[in-house]
Motif scaffolding. Structure first.
Motif: not given
Length: 306
Positions: A200-202, A144-147, A187-189
């Motif tokens: 985690p790049l976040g 859902a987050s990616t969308t 998103h890498f998290n």
């Protein structure tokens, strides 16, 4: 609290300081405008995520790391509807309120379920510290987050293409670079959440957020830029000095482990005194650099008049 200070705490802690500084400035100086309140909400949610990652990198108790992550995810799941709401508000989209309501309802359900094993089932230790291990529902949140992020970026790029006002177009570019870049990095998290030992790049979200901070000052993004100059300077200096202090203490403790606690305390006091005496001259120097970089034309006019 059982903690083990290390280098990995610095990136998420700097991100926390940067995000909370911008969020606070948008909240206090944003004239109560809806778009500024939503921007502040995004910053505060990102700051909560960053402070959770900072805590997880230094605690030695896996139970404490899990509790911290579960509390964090009670709120972080609302990043999805707040980011969507901000994008619609900034672009002036008024015909899809049902979509925003659906996103808030979805996040409310996930928030209630975030305290169970179906969402976060435990923690796993990586080279950068403890990290929550996701259950089945974390895949639903990830999808859902990616969308949602891709949809918001699509709207922003479409708005950028249709925009005729050069100033407005420039501001949209910075929003894409700043908020869009931070959202994509976050998103890498999800990789360590599903058991992949990728950093985690976040935690490095402060990099695109600083781009956004530059736009707030240089281009008066969200109509709060020219009122927050000193506040941003103090926030940046606070983050810089705090990070420097933490890194120096960590390095000192590792290099001089055998010298005892007494020397550690004396060094901390000495370093604190140095910071106190350095802060004011450093503040003036940084303010001069920022003034010349961001407001050069204004100072040229003043110099000409004088």
């Amino acid at each position: 609290m059982p903690i083990d200070l290390n280098f990995w705490v610095i990136p998420p802690f700097v991100s926390f300081l940067t995000l909370f500084a911008l969020g606070g400035l948008a909240l206090v100086k944003g004239k109560g405008r809806k778009v500024n309140l939503l921007f502040a909400g995004i910053c505060f949610l990102g700051g909560l995520l960053s402070i959770d990652k900072a805590l997880a990198s230094v605690v030695t108790d896996p139970g404490l790391a899990l509790r911290s992550s579960r509390i964090d995810h009670m709120f972080v799941v609302f990043f999805l509807p707040v980011y969507l709401h901000f994008t619609h508000t900034y672009l002036g989209i008024t015909g899809r309120k049902w979509l925003i309501g659906l996103a808030y309802a979805f996040s409310c359900c996930l928030s209630l379920l975030s305290q169970g094993d179906y969402y976060l089932e435990g923690v796993k230790q990586y080279f950068f510290g403890y990290y929550a291990k996701g259950g089945p529902l974390i895949y639903l949140f990830g999808a859902a987050s990616t969308t949602n992020t891709l949809y918001c970026l699509y709207l922003l790029f479409r708005g950028l293409k249709r925009e005729k006002d050069p100033d407005r177009k420039n501001k949209t570019k910075y929003i894409i670079l700043g908020l869009g870049g931070a959202a994509l990095m976050t998103h890498f998290n999800f990789l360590p959440l599903v058991g992949i030992g990728f950093y985690p790049l976040g935690n490095l979200a402060f990099i695109p957020i600083l781009v956004l901070g530059f736009a707030i000052l240089k281009h008066d993004l969200l109509d709060i830029g020219f009122m927050v100059q000193k506040g941003l300077i103090y926030s940046l200096l606070t983050g810089l000095l705090t990070g420097s202090y933490a890194l120096t203490i960590i390095l000192f403790n590792h290099v001089f482990k055998g010298m005892g606690q007494r020397w550690s305390i004396l060094f901390s006091i000495f370093f604190f005194v140095v910071i106190v005496f350095v802060f004011d001259p450093l503040k003036k120097r940084v303010q001069l650099v920022i003034d010349r970089l961001l407001f050069k034309d204004k100072y040229d006019y003043q110099k000409t008049l004088m």
